[in-house]
Design an enzyme around this catalytic site. Structure first.
Site, PDB file in Angstrom:
ATOM      1  N   GLY A 144      51.745  35.575   3.300  1.00 31.86           N
ATOM      2  CA  GLY A 144      51.292  34.255   2.845  1.00 31.86           C
ATOM      3  C   GLY A 144      51.994  33.820   1.575  1.00 31.86           C
ATOM      4  O   GLY A 144      52.454  32.674   1.449  1.00 31.86           O
TER       5      GLY A 144
ATOM      6  N   GLN B   8      52.848  43.131  -7.090  1.00 35.81           N
ATOM      7  CA  GLN B   8      52.472  44.364  -7.786  1.00 35.81           C
ATOM      8  C   GLN B   8      53.238  45.598  -7.286  1.00 35.81           C
ATOM      9  O   GLN B   8      53.404  46.561  -8.022  1.00 35.81           O
ATOM     10  CB  GLN B   8      50.974  44.609  -7.669  1.00 35.81           C
ATOM     11  CG  GLN B   8      50.467  44.831  -6.257  1.00 35.81           C
ATOM     12  CD  GLN B   8      48.955  45.022  -6.219  1.00 35.81           C
ATOM     13  OE1 GLN B   8      48.276  44.865  -7.230  1.00 35.81           O
ATOM     14  NE2 GLN B   8      48.425  45.347  -5.060  1.00 35.81           N
TER      15      GLN B   8
ATOM     16  N   HIS C  60      51.590  39.805  15.459  1.00 39.85           N
ATOM     17  CA  HIS C  60      51.824  38.716  16.412  1.00 39.85           C
ATOM     18  C   HIS C  60      52.171  37.462  15.614  1.00 39.85           C
ATOM     19  O   HIS C  60      51.496  37.151  14.634  1.00 39.85           O
ATOM     20  CB  HIS C  60      50.546  38.394  17.193  1.00 39.85           C
ATOM     21  CG  HIS C  60      50.077  39.470  18.097  1.00 39.85           C
ATOM     22  ND1 HIS C  60      49.901  39.274  19.459  1.00 39.85           N
ATOM     23  CD2 HIS C  60      49.718  40.755  17.868  1.00 39.85           C
ATOM     24  CE1 HIS C  60      49.450  40.391  20.012  1.00 39.85           C
ATOM     25  NE2 HIS C  60      49.329  41.306  19.061  1.00 39.85           N
TER      26      HIS C  60
ATOM     27  N   LEU D  88      48.850  41.811 -11.665  1.00 39.68           N
ATOM     28  CA  LEU D  88      48.105  40.869 -12.503  1.00 39.68           C
ATOM     29  C   LEU D  88      46.814  41.512 -12.980  1.00 39.68           C
ATOM     30  O   LEU D  88      46.068  42.095 -12.195  1.00 39.68           O
ATOM     31  CB  LEU D  88      47.794  39.599 -11.700  1.00 39.68           C
ATOM     32  CG  LEU D  88      47.088  38.485 -12.472  1.00 39.68           C
ATOM     33  CD1 LEU D  88      47.982  37.908 -13.558  1.00 39.68           C
ATOM     34  CD2 LEU D  88      46.633  37.375 -11.525  1.00 39.68           C
TER      35      LEU D  88
ATOM     36  N   TYR E 161      51.477  46.689  21.916  1.00 41.49           N
ATOM     37  CA  TYR E 161      52.609  45.791  22.159  1.00 41.49           C
ATOM     38  C   TYR E 161      53.886  46.339  21.526  1.00 41.49           C
ATOM     39  O   TYR E 161      53.856  47.204  20.657  1.00 41.49           O
ATOM     40  CB  TYR E 161      52.316  44.376  21.638  1.00 41.49           C
ATOM     41  CG  TYR E 161      51.863  44.271  20.194  1.00 41.49           C
ATOM     42  CD1 TYR E 161      52.773  44.038  19.167  1.00 41.49           C
ATOM     43  CD2 TYR E 161      50.508  44.367  19.855  1.00 41.49           C
ATOM     44  CE1 TYR E 161      52.348  43.915  17.854  1.00 41.49           C
ATOM     45  CE2 TYR E 161      50.083  44.248  18.546  1.00 41.49           C
ATOM     46  CZ  TYR E 161      51.011  44.016  17.549  1.00 41.49           C
ATOM     47  OH  TYR E 161      50.591  43.905  16.248  1.00 41.49           O
TER      48      TYR E 161
END
Length: 388
Positions: free
Chosen positions: A16, A36, A48, A131, A216
Site C-alpha cells: 500500500g 522500518q 492474488h 517511527l 496456487y
C-alpha cells in the site's frame, strides 16, 4: 501561477505504501518513504492481484511486467476438501480481461513488492526508519525515528500496517483482535509434484466446514506452488508475528482431506504459521495532516485475497482525491477519500471475516470490475448523512 505541491511522508513501504508513493511521485508530489525494515528482502509468499488491482498497476506503469511475471489461472476453483467435488468454478483468464478490464494473476508477493519499490525515487526511500513518535504541529508534521533522526513533512500517510503508529496516535493504543484463526504458509517446488498422478490446478481453494487450504502458482513458469490455510486455533500466545509449523501439524489439521492436499503436505519442507488479526471498522481514518490506508485503517483476514488489493485501491483513491480537491485542500481530500473507501473496505472486511467468498458460484464483479479511477466520487456530506 504555479502552486508547489505539499511535501508528503509515507510511513511504510509495503504494497500500500509503495503504491501510494509511486502514484504521488508520478503526480509530482515531493514524497519521502520511511520503512522500518533494514533493507528490502523477498518476503512473503503468494498474492492474488485481481483486475481491480491491475488497473492501478497500469497507472503505476508495471501492468505488462506483472502479466509476464505472474501465473494466469483460467478459474478460481472451490472444491470440497474431503470429496474433491467442485463447489464453484469462477472464470478468470481471458474472461477476466474481457469482463473486468484487466488480468487476474497470482504472483510471489516479494517479486511484486520488488517491482513496485523499483518504481520509487530511490533517493527518497529510507530503510531502517522505525517511527516512534509523530507530532502534528498544525502547520507541519514532525516525525521521530528509533535511530534518533527526525524528519518533517506537510502531510503524513500511515501505511504502517496492523500495528500502525499513526493509527495509535489518532485513536490511542489498542491491540488488534486475534480472530481465532491461523494461516499456515508454504511454498513447494512444483517439480516435486510430478511424482504424483494428480491434477494440481493453478488456483484452487479446498474447503471443509471450519477450515480451508488455498493453493496456487506464484510464478508464470509455474515452478513454485504455494498454499495458505485458514485453521481455527483458540489462542495465540507466541508473542511473535509467526512461528514455524510442521508437516505433522499440517497432517493433523487436514487429516480428512483428499489426495491432492495430502501430496502437498508430503512435499512441504518448511511451513510457517501466522495469527490472523483484525480490527473493527475504525471511527477515524484521518485527522488534520495525518491519514491512514490499508491495514492501518482496515486490517482483515486474507480469505478473499483482497487485503493488499484494498491497500492498493486506497492509495489510488487517496491520490485521486488529492488531485480532485487540489492538494492545498488536504482536509477536503482526506474526507473525500474516506467517504469513497469506507463502505467498500468495510464490506470486504466483513466478507473476508465470514470466509464465504467464491465458495459457491457467485458474480464477483463488485470486486473485480471495480475501477478506482472511473467510479463516480461520493460527496462526503451525503455519506455522513447516510451513516448518521
Amino acid at each position: 501561477m504555479t502552486t508547489t505541491k505539499p511535501s508528503i511522508a509515507v510511513i511504510g513501504a509495503g504494497l500500500g505504501g509503495a503504491a501510494a508513493a509511486a502514484l504521488l511521485q508520478k503526480a509530482g508530489y515531493p514524497t519521502q518513504v520511511y520503512e522500518q525494515a533494514p533493507e528490502f528482502s523477498r518476503l512473503g509468499a503468494g498474492i492474488h492481484l485481481g483486475p481491480n488491482a491491475m488497473k492501478v498497476m497500469r497507472r503505476i506503469g508495471i501492468e505488462d511486467q506483472l502479466e509476464r511475471m505472474g501465473s494466469h489461472p483460467s478459474h478460481w476453483f472451490s472444491r470440497d476438501g474431503e470429496t474433491g467435488e467442485y463447489l464453484s468454478r469462477i472464470p478468470l483468464g481471458d474472461f477476466a480481461k474481457q469482463e473486468y478490464g484487466a488480468a487476474y494473476i497470482t504472483v510471489h508477493r516479494g517479486d511484486l513488492h520488488a517491482l513496485m519499490v523499483d518504481q520509487l525515487d530511490q533517493d527518497r526511500l529510507h530503510f531502517g526508519k522505525r517511527l516512534q513518535k509523530v507530532d502534528d504541529q498544525g502547520d507541519q508534521v514532525v516525525m521521530n525515528f528509533a535511530d534518533g533522526t527526525e524528519a518533517t513533512a506537510d502531510l503524513v500517510i500511515g501505511a504502517d500496517g496492523v500495528n500502525s503508529v499513526i493509527r495509535e496516535h489518532l485513536l490511542g493504543e489498542e491491540a488488534p483482535i486475534y480472530s481465532g484463526w491461523v494461516a499456515h504458509r508454504a511454498i513447494i517446488p512444483a517439480e516435486k509434484l510430478k511424482a504424483y498422478d494428480l491434477d494440481f490446478e493453478a488456483c484452487v481453494k479446498w474447503w471443509s466446514e471450519d477450515r480451508h487450504m488455498m493453493v496456487y502458482y506464484v510464478t508464470g513458469d509455474q515452478k513454485e506452488y504455494y498454499y495458505v490455510t485458514g485453521v481455527p486455533e483458540p489462542d495465540w500466545n507466541h508473542g511473535t508475528s509467526f512461528v514455524d509449523s510442521s508437516r505433522e501439524e499440517m497432517r493433523e489439521a487436514f487429516k480428512n482431506y483428499g489426495p491432492e492436499v495430502q501430496a502437498l503436505i508430503d512435499c512441504t519442507d518448511k511451513v510457517t504459521k501466522w495469527p490472523l488479526l483484525e480490527r473493527n471498522p475504525l471511527p477515524l481514518w484521518h485527522d488534520n495532516r495525518l491519514v491512514l490506508l490499508g491495514d492501518a485503517a482496515h486490517p482483515m483476514k486474507p480469505h478473499m485475497a483482497q487485503g493488499a488489493v484494498m491497500a492498493i485501491e486506497d492509495a489510488a483513491m487517496l491520490v485521486r482525491c488529492m488531485e480532485t480537491t487540489g492538494a492545498d485542500n488536504y482536509a477536503d481530500a482526506f474526507e473525500l477519500y474516506r467517504a469513497n473507501r469506507f463502505e467498500r473496505a468495510s464490506r470486504v472486511q466483513q466478507v473476508s471475516h465470514d470466509n464465504t467468498w467464491l465458495r459457491q458460484n457467485e458474480d464477483p464483479a463488485w470486486v473485480f470490475a471495480h475501477d478506482v479511477y472511473e467510479v463516480p466520487l461520493k460527496d462526503p456530506k451525503t455519506e455522513t448523512e447516510e451513516q448518521a
